[in-house]
Scaffold this active site. Structure first.
Site, PDB file in Angstrom:
ATOM      1  N   ASP A 449       5.121  -4.350  -8.524  1.00 33.48           N
ATOM      2  CA  ASP A 449       3.764  -4.907  -8.505  1.00 33.48           C
ATOM      3  C   ASP A 449       3.344  -5.393  -9.892  1.00 33.48           C
ATOM      4  O   ASP A 449       4.010  -5.086 -10.898  1.00 33.48           O
ATOM      5  CB  ASP A 449       2.806  -3.803  -8.004  1.00 33.48           C
ATOM      6  CG  ASP A 449       1.604  -4.339  -7.245  1.00 33.48           C
ATOM      7  OD1 ASP A 449       1.270  -5.520  -7.425  1.00 33.48           O
ATOM      8  OD2 ASP A 449       0.988  -3.567  -6.488  1.00 33.48           O
ATOM      9  N   ASP A 513      -2.400  -9.539  -0.202  1.00 29.34           N
ATOM     10  CA  ASP A 513      -2.946  -8.230   0.168  1.00 29.34           C
ATOM     11  C   ASP A 513      -3.807  -8.337   1.417  1.00 29.34           C
ATOM     12  O   ASP A 513      -4.316  -7.323   1.904  1.00 29.34           O
ATOM     13  CB  ASP A 513      -3.798  -7.669  -0.977  1.00 29.34           C
ATOM     14  CG  ASP A 513      -2.942  -6.976  -2.013  1.00 29.34           C
ATOM     15  OD1 ASP A 513      -1.730  -6.850  -1.783  1.00 29.34           O
ATOM     16  OD2 ASP A 513      -3.493  -6.555  -3.044  1.00 29.34           O
TER      17      ASP A 513
END
Ligand code: DGJ
Length: 710
Positions: A449, A513
Site C-alpha cells: 500500500d 477503495d
C-alpha cells in the site's frame, strides 16, 4: 542513412533517417502493407508540407526529439543547461541499428551526439508483435561539468484527423473518470505531482478521429510508465503538427548529470487502433499478457479482511472468517492493515514491521497455519514507504523522513514518507520485509500500500521523488529475487499507483477503495482500457457500501466483481447461511468463467442509452463469450433498444443464455423480450442487430453466456 518501415500486427512505423540530424517519424498508425523500398522516398515526400508564408524557409521537421534548431517551436522535448549554456541542441545522427526479425519485437536504436552541447542521446524504439510501440530516450553528459536536466520527454506525431482527446482523471474512490474534448490548438497537459502515480493519473491519453468509440474510429494513445511525478500531454500547433508525449516531471535541481552521468526517461507506451478503444485495449492487453512474468496461474479468488474487520484484529474472529472463506470457495486470504506493533488505528505503528505480540502472542503462525490448512494461500498487507510519527522507527530515525531541512511535510493520514533512497532506511525495509517472508514462508502474497502523496519530499536537501521512485523499484526487485514465489499487489489508497512500470514488478493493482458496484462499473471500465481483467482486483463488498452508503443486492455486486481478479471484502461471518450459499455460487461461476475472463478479448458496447452499459470478454478462437448488460439507472425511453453483442465470429452460430447457477436479476416487465431468455443466432446478427434486453430494474445486471454451436 535510410528510411525504416516497421510493421507489426495492424501498425506501421516509418522513420526517415536520411538526414544529418535525428530521424523524423513519418508515420505512426495504420499498417501500410508491404511498401516497396523504392516507394519509401515518395511516401516521405507525400508527408512534407509546403512552406507557408511568414515561416521558416524550409519545412520544419518533427524529429524523434524535436529541437528549436530544426524549427520546432512547440513544447521542448529536451530542456536543460550547463550553467546557462548548452540550453539548445542540434543532435547529429551517429548510428542507426535496426533489428527486424519476424515474430519478435522490431527494434531501432538511434545514436546521436551534439559535440557543442557535449551531450549524447540514445533513442530506443520497440514495436512489439502486438503493434505496441515503446519509446525511451537516454541522455549522457559528455562534458566535464554538470548538466542540469529539466525535462526529457519522448513525443510522437499524430495526424490531423485526430480531432478529439480522451483522458482520465479521478480522486480517492472515484478513480479513472473520463474527460472528452476537442483536440484544439494548444497544449493539453496532465501533470501528476503526487510522488506516486496518482488517483488522477490518466492511464492513457487518447487522440482519435471524430466520434471515436469503443468499437469504431482511429485512435492513438500514450501511457507514461512512471510511479513518481510525471507529465502526459497532447499538443496541436498552428503549424498543423500534432503530438502526444509523456515523461518524468523533474523538480528544479532534481537531476544534475555529473560528467559521464546518464538519465533514462520512463518508457512511453504508444498504441494505435483503427477499431476504436477496444482495439487499443487489445493491443495493450496482448502486450501485457505476453510478458514473461505475466501471471500464468489461475488468479486465486481472494478474501481481504479490510472491510470485514478494519483494525479490529481478533485472531479467533479472523480464523472463523477464514473458515467461511474456505466454505464459499476462496483461495487466498489476505490479512490487511493492523497486524504489526502498535497498530490499533491509523495514528500509530506504521513503520514498525514486527508482528504485534499483544494481539498475536504466538505470532502469525496460528492464523497462517489455519488458513493454509484449509488449502488457501495467505497474504499480508504492508505499507513499506510510510511511517507514523508515533512509531519506534520514526522516534529512532527522524532523519529517515523525506522532508526539507527544518520542517516536516504536512501530515496525511497521520503519516510521513520514509526516504527509501537513504541507504539505512532502505536496508531496514529490505531487512524487515525479507525477515517476515523468511520467518513466515506461508506468506504467498503482499498487498503493498501507499496511502499518501509525497509533499516537499526532500532527500539530502534536494528534491527526492526521482530517487525515491527508483529506490522503491529496487526494493521491489530485490524482494522478488529473494522471494520469487511471492506475488505483490500495487495499492495506493485504492488506484493511486496504477502504471506499467510498477506492474513490471507487481502482479495486480487494487483499482479503488470503492467497492460500490455502481461506481466500480465505471472505475473498472476505464482501468480496463489499459489493463486486462486478471491484473485488476475486483471485490464483492458489503451490501451497504462503506464508502458511498449505497445498498446493492449480491447479484449486482458479484456480477460487477466477476470481471477482474475476483474477491470478497466483507464480513461473511455476519451473514446468513443462505446468502453464503449464493455467494459460493457466484464464486463458482467466476471460477468456471475465469479461464475465459482472464485470457479473452475485452469488448465494451457503444450503446446509445447512457443508462445501459454492456461489456464482455470473447475467447480468441470465437468459441465462447460472456457479456454483462448493466442497468445503471432508469432510462428516458421505455425500452432502451437492442444491445449489440460485438466480437463474436460472424460466420458462427451461438447459443445465448443467462449465466447458469446464479440468480437472475430483478426486472419489471409484463412479458419477456421476444427471444425469451435463450436463443441461437449467428455472430453477425448478434453484433449488428443485437438483442432486446429484459426490462432490468436500475442497478441490476444480466449476465449472458454465449457458446458457439457449430
Ligand atoms: C488503503 C487501501 O486501499 C485499503 O484497501 C486498506 O488496505 C487500507 N489502506 C488499510 O489502511
Amino acid at each position: 542513412m535510410t528510411i525504416v518501415h516497421l510493421r507489426r500486427a495492424r501498425t506501421s512505423l516509418v522513420l526517415d533517417a536520411r538526414g544529418a540530424g535525428l530521424p523524423r517519424v513519418v508515420h505512426w498508425g495504420a499498417d501500410l502493407g508491404p511498401v516497396p523500398a523504392d516507394d519509401l522516398p515518395a511516401l516521405v515526400d507525400a508527408t512534407v508540407p509546403p512552406v507557408a508564408p511568414s515561416s521558416f524557409d524550409a519545412p520544419t521537421v518533427l524529429s524523434l526529439l524535436p529541437e528549436a534548431g530544426a524549427g520546432w517551436s512547440g513544447r521542448p522535448a529536451l530542456s536543460g543547461h550547463r550553467d546557462g549554456t548548452a540550453w539548445s541542441t542540434a543532435f547529429r545522427l551517429d548510428d542507426l541499428v535496426v533489428e527486424d526479425t519476424a515474430g519478435r519485437s522490431a527494434r531501432v536504436t538511434v545514436l546521436a551526439r551534439d559535440p557543442d552541447a557535449r551531450l549524447s542521446l540514445a533513442v530506443e524504439i520497440e514495436l512489439d508483435p502486438a503493434g505496441l510501440l515503446l519509446l525511451r530516450h537516454r541522455l549522457r553528459n559528455d562534458g566535464d561539468g554538470p548538466y542540469a536536466l529539466r525535462e526529457l520527454t519522448p513525443v510522437l506525431p499524430v495526424p490531423a484527423v485526430a480531432t478529439e482527446l480522451l483522458d482520465l482523471t479521478g480522486r480517492w474512490c472515484r478513480e479513472r473518470s473520463p474527460q472528452r474534448h476537442p483536440f484544439a490548438t494548444g497544449t493539453w497537459v496532465r501533470e501528476g505531482r503526487h510522488g506516486r502515480t496518482g488517483h488522477d493519473a490518466t492511464l492513457l491519453l487518447v487522440a482519435g478521429t471524430a466520434g471515436f468509440g469503443f468499437g469504431h474510429g482511429e485512435v492513438w494513445a500514450v501511457h507514461t510508465a512512471w510511479s513518481g511525478d510525471h507529465v502526459t500531454f497532447a499538443e496541436r500547433r498552428p503549424t498543423g503538427d500534432s503530438t502526444l508525449g509523456g515523461g518524468e516531471l523533474l523538480a528544479p535541481g532534481e537531476v544534475a548529470l555529473a560528467p559521464g552521468g546518464e538519465y533514462a526517461t520512463p518508457l512511453l507506451y504508444a498504441g494505435f487502433s483503427d477499431t476504436g478503444l477496444d482495439g487499443l485495449s487489445h493491443v495493450l492487453h496482448t502486450h501485457l499478457r505476453a510478458r514473461p512474468h505475466h501471471p500464468s496461474t489461475p488468479r486465486p479468488v481472494t478474501l481481504n479482511v479490510w472491510e470485514a474487520v478494519y483494525f479490529d484484529h481478533d485472531p479467533a474472529r479472523l480464523a472463523a472468517l477464514a473458515d467461511h472463506a474456505a466454505e464459499v470457495g476462496v483461495e487466498r486470504f489476505v490479512l490487511d492493515d493492523g497486524w504489526f506493533s502498535g497498530r490499533r488505528h491509523d495514528r500509530a505503528g506504521l513503520g514498525d514491521w514486527f508482528v504485534d505480540t499483544d494481539v498475536w502472542p504466538d505470532g502469525l503462525h496460528p492464523l497462517i497455519d489455519h488458513v493454509t490448512g484449509h488449502g488457501l494461500q495467505f497474504g499480508l498487507w504492508v505499507e513499506p514507504e510510510m511511517v507514523n510519527p508515533d512509531s519506534d522507527v520514526f522516534r529512532a530515525h527522524p532523519d529517515w523522513v523525506l522532508s526539507v531541512p527544518g520542517r516536516l511535510p504536512p501530515q496525511w493520514r497521520h503519516q510521513q514518507v520514509l526516504d527509501v533512497a537513504h541507504p539505512d532506511a532502505y536496508a531496514y525495509l529490505l531487512g524487515r520485509l525479507d525477515a517476515l517472508l523468511t520467518e513466515y514462508p506461508g506468506i504467498g502474497y503482499l498487498k503493498w500500500d501507499h496511502n499518501r502523496d509525497l509533499t516537499e519530499a526532500g532527500h539530502h536537501g534536494r528534491p527526492g521523488v526521482h530517487e525515491q521512485t527508483l529506490a522503491v523499484y529496487r526494493l521491489l526487485d530485490e524482494l522478488r529475487v529473494r522471494h520469487p514465489g511471492v506475488e505483490i499487489e500495487s495499492c495506493a489508497s485504492g488506484g493511486g499507483r496504477v502504471d506499467l512500470e510498477i506492474l513490471r514488478r507487481t502482479d495486480r493493482v487494487w483499482a479503488s477503495d470503492c467497492n460500490d458496484a455502481l461506481e466500480r462499473l465505471a472505475i473498472q471500465r476505464w482501468t480496463g482500457l489499459l489493463l486486462p481483467p486478471e491484473l485488476v482486483g475486483t471485490h464483492i463488498g458489503p451490501e451497504r457500501s462503506h464508502t458511498t452508503h449505497r445498498v446493492h443486492d449480491l447479484g449486482f455486486r458479484a456480477s460487477t466483481a466477476l470481471f477482474g481478479h475476483h474477491g470478497i471484502e466483507w464480513d461473511i461471518g455476519a451473514i446468513g447461511a443462505a446468502e453464503r450459499r449464493e455467494l459460493a455460487a457466484w464464486v463458482a461461476l467466476h471460477k468456471r468463467l475465469r479461464p475465459l475472463l482472464h485470457s479473452g478479448r475485452v469488448v465494451r458496447v457503444d450503446h446509445p442509452d447512457p443508462a445501459v452499459w454492456a461489456h464482455g470478454v470473447v475467447a480468441h478462437d470465437g468459441s465462447r463469450a460472456v457479456y454483462a448488460v448493466a442497468r445503471l439507472a432508469t432510462s428516458v425511453a421505455q425500452v432502451p433498444g437492442p444491445v449489440r453483442l460485438p466480437g463474436l465470429d460472424p460466420r458462427r452460430r451461438y447459443a445465448v443464455r443467462p449465466a447458469a447457477g446464479v440468480p437472475e436479476p430483478a426486472v419489471q416487465q409484463v412479458t419477456e423480450p421476444g427471444w425469451g431468455s435463450r436463443t441461437t443466432l449467428g455472430g453477425a446478427v448478434l453484433a449488428s442487430v443485437g438483442l432486446q434486453m429484459p426490462a432490468l430494474h436500475p442497478e441490476q445486471t444480466l449476465l449472458l453466456e454465449v457458446d458457439a454451436v457449430d
